[in-house]
Scaffold this motif. Sequence first.
Motif, mmCIF file in Angstrom:
data_model
loop_
_atom_site.group_PDB
_atom_site.id
_atom_site.type_symbol
_atom_site.label_atom_id
_atom_site.label_comp_id
_atom_site.label_asym_id
_atom_site.label_seq_id
_atom_site.Cartn_x
_atom_site.Cartn_y
_atom_site.Cartn_z
ATOM 1 N N LEU A 1 0.825 -1.200 0.000
ATOM 2 C CA LEU A 1 0.000 0.000 0.000
ATOM 3 C C LEU A 1 0.862 1.254 0.000
ATOM 4 O O LEU A 1 0.547 2.238 -0.682
ATOM 5 N N LYS A 2 1.965 1.242 0.723
ATOM 6 C CA LYS A 2 2.853 2.400 0.782
ATOM 7 C C LYS A 2 3.411 2.724 -0.603
ATOM 8 O O LYS A 2 3.448 3.892 -1.018
ATOM 9 N N GLN A 3 3.849 1.688 -1.316
ATOM 10 C CA GLN A 3 4.368 1.917 -2.672
ATOM 11 C C GLN A 3 3.307 2.547 -3.569
ATOM 12 O O GLN A 3 3.589 3.468 -4.340
ATOM 13 N N TYR A 4 2.099 2.035 -3.473
ATOM 14 C CA TYR A 4 0.985 2.564 -4.268
ATOM 15 C C TYR A 4 0.737 4.035 -3.961
ATOM 16 O O TYR A 4 0.609 4.869 -4.867
ATOM 17 N N LEU B 1 -0.898 10.742 2.892
ATOM 18 C CA LEU B 1 -0.644 9.811 4.002
ATOM 19 C C LEU B 1 0.312 8.678 3.593
ATOM 20 O O LEU B 1 0.377 7.646 4.257
ATOM 21 N N ALA B 2 1.094 8.900 2.541
ATOM 22 C CA ALA B 2 1.958 7.835 2.019
ATOM 23 C C ALA B 2 3.054 7.420 2.991
ATOM 24 O O ALA B 2 3.603 6.322 2.867
ATOM 25 N N ASN B 3 3.361 8.251 3.957
ATOM 26 C CA ASN B 3 4.455 7.940 4.892
ATOM 27 C C ASN B 3 3.977 7.288 6.184
ATOM 28 O O ASN B 3 4.663 7.371 7.206
ATOM 29 N N PHE B 4 2.819 6.647 6.148
ATOM 30 C CA PHE B 4 2.355 5.943 7.351
ATOM 31 C C PHE B 4 3.349 4.845 7.721
ATOM 32 O O PHE B 4 4.133 4.369 6.886
ATOM 33 N N LYS B 5 3.311 4.409 8.967
ATOM 34 C CA LYS B 5 4.244 3.369 9.426
ATOM 35 C C LYS B 5 3.563 2.020 9.599
ATOM 36 O O LYS B 5 4.154 0.977 9.296
ATOM 37 N N THR B 6 2.343 2.006 10.093
ATOM 38 C CA THR B 6 1.695 0.716 10.363
ATOM 39 C C THR B 6 0.249 0.705 9.883
ATOM 40 O O THR B 6 -0.429 1.735 9.868
ATOM 41 N N VAL C 1 -8.643 1.457 5.072
ATOM 42 C CA VAL C 1 -7.442 0.988 5.752
ATOM 43 C C VAL C 1 -7.137 1.934 6.898
ATOM 44 O O VAL C 1 -7.002 3.149 6.696
ATOM 45 N N GLN C 2 -7.049 1.392 8.101
ATOM 46 C CA GLN C 2 -6.685 2.195 9.264
ATOM 47 C C GLN C 2 -5.168 2.153 9.431
ATOM 48 O O GLN C 2 -4.565 1.088 9.516
ATOM 49 N N THR C 3 -4.542 3.342 9.459
ATOM 50 C CA THR C 3 -3.101 3.449 9.648
ATOM 51 C C THR C 3 -2.814 4.345 10.844
ATOM 52 O O THR C 3 -3.725 4.989 11.388
ATOM 53 N N ASP C 4 -1.554 4.410 11.234
ATOM 54 C CA ASP C 4 -1.180 5.274 12.357
ATOM 55 C C ASP C 4 -1.366 6.748 12.027
ATOM 56 O O ASP C 4 -1.461 7.583 12.922
ATOM 57 N N LEU C 5 -1.459 7.105 10.730
ATOM 58 C CA LEU C 5 -1.684 8.497 10.342
ATOM 59 C C LEU C 5 -3.153 8.803 10.076
ATOM 60 O O LEU C 5 -3.504 9.950 9.818
ATOM 61 N N GLY C 6 -3.995 7.780 10.112
ATOM 62 C CA GLY C 6 -5.409 7.994 9.858
ATOM 63 C C GLY C 6 -5.952 7.031 8.823
ATOM 64 O O GLY C 6 -5.204 6.231 8.243
ATOM 65 N N PRO C 7 -7.258 7.094 8.543
ATOM 66 C CA PRO C 7 -7.878 6.161 7.592
ATOM 67 C C PRO C 7 -7.598 6.546 6.146
ATOM 68 O O PRO C 7 -7.467 7.727 5.813
ATOM 69 N N ILE C 8 -7.514 5.533 5.299
ATOM 70 C CA ILE C 8 -7.311 5.727 3.862
ATOM 71 C C ILE C 8 -8.373 4.926 3.127
ATOM 72 O O ILE C 8 -8.538 3.728 3.374
ATOM 73 N N ASP C 9 -9.116 5.579 2.255
ATOM 74 C CA ASP C 9 -10.139 4.908 1.449
ATOM 75 C C ASP C 9 -9.570 4.546 0.078
ATOM 76 O O ASP C 9 -8.884 5.365 -0.564
#
Length: 551
Positions: free
Chosen positions: A421-424, A432-437, A457-465
């Motif tokens: 997901l980070k690569q995408y 929010l591309a720099n989330f960690k988890t 997707v719930q990440t440490d930086l917040g939700p991503i749709d």
Amino acid sequence: MFAQAPPTPNYKWFSCISSTVFTALCLLPIFSAAGYAQTPQNRPIKIGVVQRFGTKATDKLTLKALPGDSLTLRYKTPQGIETKTAASVKLEIAPKPLETPLVEERVVLSSHRSFESAEDSANQWRAQGIEVEIAQPLRWQVWAKRDVYNSPLVRRWLLQSLQDRGNKTAFLDSKVLKQIPQAFWVLNGFRFNRNELDVTAGKNVIEVLEQTTQEATATEPEKAIQQTRRYGGNLRLQKNAYGTYTLVNEVLTETYLRGVVPHEIGAFSPYAAIVAQTILARTYALRNLRRFAVDNYELCADVNCQVYQGLTEVYPQSDKAIAQTSGLVLTYQNQLVDALYSASSGGVTASFNDVWQGAERPYLRSIVDSPNNIWDLSKQSLSDENNFRRFISLEKGFNEEKEDTFRWREPASLTAIGGFLKQYLQKKQHPLANFKTVTQVEVVERSPAGRVLKMKVQTDLGPIDIDKDEIRNAFYPPISTLFYLEPIYNPDKTLNGYAFVGGGFGHGVGMSQTGSYNLANLGWNGSQILGFYFPGAQVVPLSDAITFWRE
């Protein structure tokens, strides 16, 4: 998308339907290797067969005439057009230093997995008064039109005004170039540096050897890759919108189909399925000629359009289907249909809006991919999670039930999901591309045909749709959007990841290629197969009265 043919195909002679068009076509002979003559119904198409030549300094192209033939090379000089002849020519790339560094930049308004989504986005930008163009540097992108937003000041003003209105997707793609790729070739001891080259052959067939290198990965060293293909028609080397070059094959439509049909449906598939694929491939090509207007050609040669391999491998069965359906296309209300197809539907096809944004296509609606009445979508909607899981558990009675991709289960850890997901997100320059988890993934919404419309997707930086067809870019495991998530837990009951449990391969809209095999084996003819997957559409001869595409 290529679909593997069944190991024991059941060949059937093409069954003529009750129309004078198809009855007459049953008597047509197979055409020769020379192909067809150009007619208004058999127009030339420009195919980008090598789209980004010059991306690597080691890229090489060798163009060769067939034995006993020669190439004619035409290129511009200050004095006019110059012509040379040769048995072969090798095109190479050299870095050309710039006297003054060049700033290359563009405003990227949105980024997409598919042309269909990019085109809908482009229409929305136009509705706001912003002139745009669609490009494909790697992903499909919508750019602010470069010759309109043609200065750094204007580009930054546009970007700032969009950000002031709350837009978070647009960004400035900017880089400083100290050198650019320069194509060249050596002939009779002279080196020719040219950005354009037209190549023809007396026998109208040119062999192309492409050589490049595959970059090293964590597990694989760098390695050389080469492939040889033969193309009918002419070739042209020209600049593209990304600073590199495209090798364009200009070829007649019916000859083009010889390099598409066997590589899309499988050369040894049941014959009626090949007939259906042929009509779809012709329709698809003619409807989609606008795709690469930014690069001055019309179609590509890979799965972003249709797989096209020229005349490298042609087969009697597909040649026969092309000849017998010459000029036939699939239409709806006198317009070419959006002739979509995929490897496998997973038991139910998707409507257009299950996968992409844009105007709905009435002939692209969800149908249960079975010759039997095994599920009623009107009474048992697959938007209901319980219904959907019950549907996915069914394995018999479907057209594709013997295919490996009909049902599948693919586990993935939270770490693996997060890495992909980070690569995408980084490619899209998502905020929010720099989330960690990643802590949780869930399906938020399904269509009545079961396709996932939205994931969160719930990440440490917040939700991503993630919506619709973007899902197959954002997550590694699913090969279609027809799936549900099954949590996987560690021994201590903490969440480890998810299994993606689903069916089908590809977008699932329109004809299922593997589904068409079964219908053909049941005795359905090409027209009947198309009528099943495109309700309300008609097979008709191409004519000037038919609209290719209407915006």
